[in-house]
Design an enzyme around this catalytic site. Structure first.
Site, PDB file in Angstrom:
ATOM      1  N   SER A  73     -11.368  -0.681  -0.325  1.00 34.68           N
ATOM      2  CA  SER A  73     -10.064  -0.749   0.339  1.00 34.68           C
ATOM      3  C   SER A  73     -10.206  -1.153   1.796  1.00 34.68           C
ATOM      4  O   SER A  73      -9.311  -1.792   2.366  1.00 34.68           O
ATOM      5  CB  SER A  73      -9.369   0.615   0.290  1.00 34.68           C
ATOM      6  OG  SER A  73      -8.891   0.902  -0.991  1.00 34.68           O
ATOM      7  N   ASP A 108       0.837  -1.204   0.000  1.00 33.03           N
ATOM      8  CA  ASP A 108       0.000   0.000   0.000  1.00 33.03           C
ATOM      9  C   ASP A 108       0.871   1.252   0.000  1.00 33.03           C
ATOM     10  O   ASP A 108       1.990   1.221  -0.526  1.00 33.03           O
ATOM     11  CB  ASP A 108      -0.929  -0.042   1.225  1.00 33.03           C
ATOM     12  CG  ASP A 108      -2.298   0.580   0.962  1.00 33.03           C
ATOM     13  OD1 ASP A 108      -2.349   1.814   0.820  1.00 33.03           O
ATOM     14  OD2 ASP A 108      -3.296  -0.158   0.911  1.00 33.03           O
ATOM     15  N   HIS A 127      -3.684   6.002   3.729  1.00 33.00           N
ATOM     16  CA  HIS A 127      -4.445   4.838   3.274  1.00 33.00           C
ATOM     17  C   HIS A 127      -3.888   3.534   3.830  1.00 33.00           C
ATOM     18  O   HIS A 127      -4.625   2.692   4.369  1.00 33.00           O
ATOM     19  CB  HIS A 127      -4.449   4.809   1.742  1.00 33.00           C
ATOM     20  CG  HIS A 127      -5.373   3.817   1.132  1.00 33.00           C
ATOM     21  ND1 HIS A 127      -4.976   2.529   0.826  1.00 33.00           N
ATOM     22  CD2 HIS A 127      -6.668   3.910   0.739  1.00 33.00           C
ATOM     23  CE1 HIS A 127      -5.993   1.883   0.268  1.00 33.00           C
ATOM     24  NE2 HIS A 127      -7.039   2.693   0.211  1.00 33.00           N
ATOM     25  N   ASN A 132     -14.004   0.986  -6.484  1.00 37.27           N
ATOM     26  CA  ASN A 132     -15.118   1.851  -6.086  1.00 37.27           C
ATOM     27  C   ASN A 132     -15.815   2.501  -7.277  1.00 37.27           C
ATOM     28  O   ASN A 132     -16.309   3.619  -7.180  1.00 37.27           O
ATOM     29  CB  ASN A 132     -14.599   2.961  -5.152  1.00 37.27           C
ATOM     30  CG  ASN A 132     -13.967   2.412  -3.899  1.00 37.27           C
ATOM     31  OD1 ASN A 132     -14.195   1.262  -3.534  1.00 37.27           O
ATOM     32  ND2 ASN A 132     -13.171   3.230  -3.240  1.00 37.27           N
TER      33      ASN A 132
END
Length: 448
Positions: free
Chosen positions: A377, A183, A213, A308
């Site tokens: 996520s 990530d 994130h 998304n």
């Protein structure tokens, strides 16, 4: 550019000399500008499996495209697992230069080095931090003698990672297998996280998370049961920070491949059995796919967010068949409107709206300390933690597809099961406590 004086027409020899100088400099008479240099692009080169020293070949081939003496290499890949290999490198080169490299008999394939990033942000998600990191536990429901923000973590309750007891709530112990989070990095200094080690393959100078994130994702998997902040789905599980995205939330295919190669190479030594990829792209990449196959062949179950986009359009790497792809659900067990979906490529669902988790202890674009975020996520790490606990319990054995079959068998059928996602809502209670509805381990699993 230096201005040129007028060429005296009366002196033919001088005019010819000046014209020759202009041509040598690449300037066309009558034009005020020199020819623009051809821009370099980013590429990934796969070398044939017969190449024994990918690093040497990469340096030799990159040397031919470096006109200023500087290196154009980005990464070198050299991983082999049970006979399967990925050898190659990433570099910058012009179209003409890459065609010369493509013609080299040691080269198997060449593809553009495109962008991969965290999924598009979800409108309306809140990143406001809770008011308390620690203090008196529990607001609403039974008092909890552990982390004070658990009451705000509805997703843990929905997947069975929290159970009632005579003393309040119970949560799982740490899994006995390692988890890698690929990530934007993880804040290793966060008091609610414990990072076993870090590797940085991004363009950022360090492996720390300056975006937010990756730290949020890590907390959903692993946040400690330590009386501070929040809980993870598998609290305290050994976690490896593999930074493949930059501080703006995006990276290159080659960065992701390098991270996956590191996971494949270190899986056995570090007991990494699950990897979380809360990232994606609409572009298919044969070399990313090969890197994923290599990681799974090394015994790592790769879990990825479906994206998304709110559509059935596939997102990669989630759409690759070796990957466990995860959609997002709401507190009402409905598919979240933003979640990508489609049972032909999305495997399972997990909570993904207004999920409370850790954020870096410094200000980031997503917030600071703790906060709520929404997206697939956030759903993927619930499945990652569940897979780690399933492997620890012995219910899960084998490769990612075997693990998915067990997770799917124990999943809760919810709206969209069979259409939006192949299986229902992931359930982890079977893997850390003696739940009555849990199916016993199969004879096939016990014999494995």
């Amino acid at each position: 550019m230096r201005r040129l004086g007028k060429i005296p027409l009366r002196n033919g020899a001088l005019a010819c000399a000046a014209l020759s100088a202009l041509m040598a400099a690449g300037v066309v008479p009558g034009s005020a500008h020199a020819a623009e240099p051809v821009p370099a692009q980013r590429w990934i080169v796969q070398l044939k499996d017969t190449v024994t020293d990918p690093g040497r070949v990469a340096e030799e081939q990159a040397e031919g495209v470096s006109s200023d003496g500087g290196s154009r290499l980005r990464h070198v890949f050299d991983a082999t697992v049970d006979g399967a290999a990925l050898k190659g490198y990433a570099l910058e080169a012009t179209e003409d230069q890459i065609e010369a490299i493509r013609a080299d008999p040691q080269v198997a394939s060449v593809e553009p080095d495109r962008l991969v990033s965290v999924p598009e942000p979800v409108a309306g998600s809140s990143s406001q931090a809770p008011r308390r990191r620690a203090g008196e536990p529990g607001v609403g429901g039974a008092a909890y003698r552990g982390d004070p923000l658990l009451a705000g973590q509805w997703g843990l309750f929905r997947i069975g990672a929290v159970a009632g007891s005579d003393h309040g709530f119970r949560v799982p112990e740490a899994a006995r297998v390692g988890v890698a989070v690929l990530d934007t990095g993880v804040d290793a200094g966060h008091p609610d996280l414990r990072v076993a080690g870090s590797a940085n393959f991004s363009t950022s100078p360090g492996a720390d998370d300056l975006h937010g994130h990756g730290t949020h994702v890590a907390g959903i998997v692993q946040a400690l049961n330590n009386g501070i902040g929040v809980e993870g789905a598998a609290p305290g599980t050994r976690l490896w920070n593999v930074k493949v995205l930059g501080d703006n939330g995006s990276g290159l295919f080659s960065d992701l491949i390098a991270g996956l190669n590191w996971v494949a190479q270190n899986a056995k030594a570090k007991n990494i059995r699950v990897a979380n990829l809360s990232l994606g792209t609409p572009k298919d990449s044969p070399l990313v796919h090969q890197a994923l196959r290599l990681a799974t062949q090394a015994g790592v179950a790769v879990v990825a967010s479906a994206g998304n986009r709110g559509s059935t359009a596939p997102s990669y790497p989630a759409a690759y068949p070796e990957v466990i792809s995860v959609a997002a659900t709401t507190v009402f067990d409905q598919r979240a409107d933003f979640s990508s979906h489609g049972a032909s490529w999305v495997d399972i669902a997990a909570p993904g709206t207004d999920i409370l988790s850790t954020l870096p202890t410094r200000a980031t674009p997503l917030g600071e300390d703790y906060g709520f975020l929404s997206g697939t996520s956030m759903a993927a790490p619930f499945v990652t933690g569940s897979a780690a606990l399933c492997l620890t319990s012995g219910h899960c054995r084998g490769n990612a597809r075997d693990i998915l079959r067990t997770l799917g068998r124990d999943a809760l059928p919810v709206a969209g099961t069979g259409s939006d996602y192949r299986y229902g809502l992931v359930q982890v209670g079977c893997y850390w406590r003696n739940a009555p509805r849990c199916a016993p381990r199969s004879v096939e699993h016990d014999a494995a």
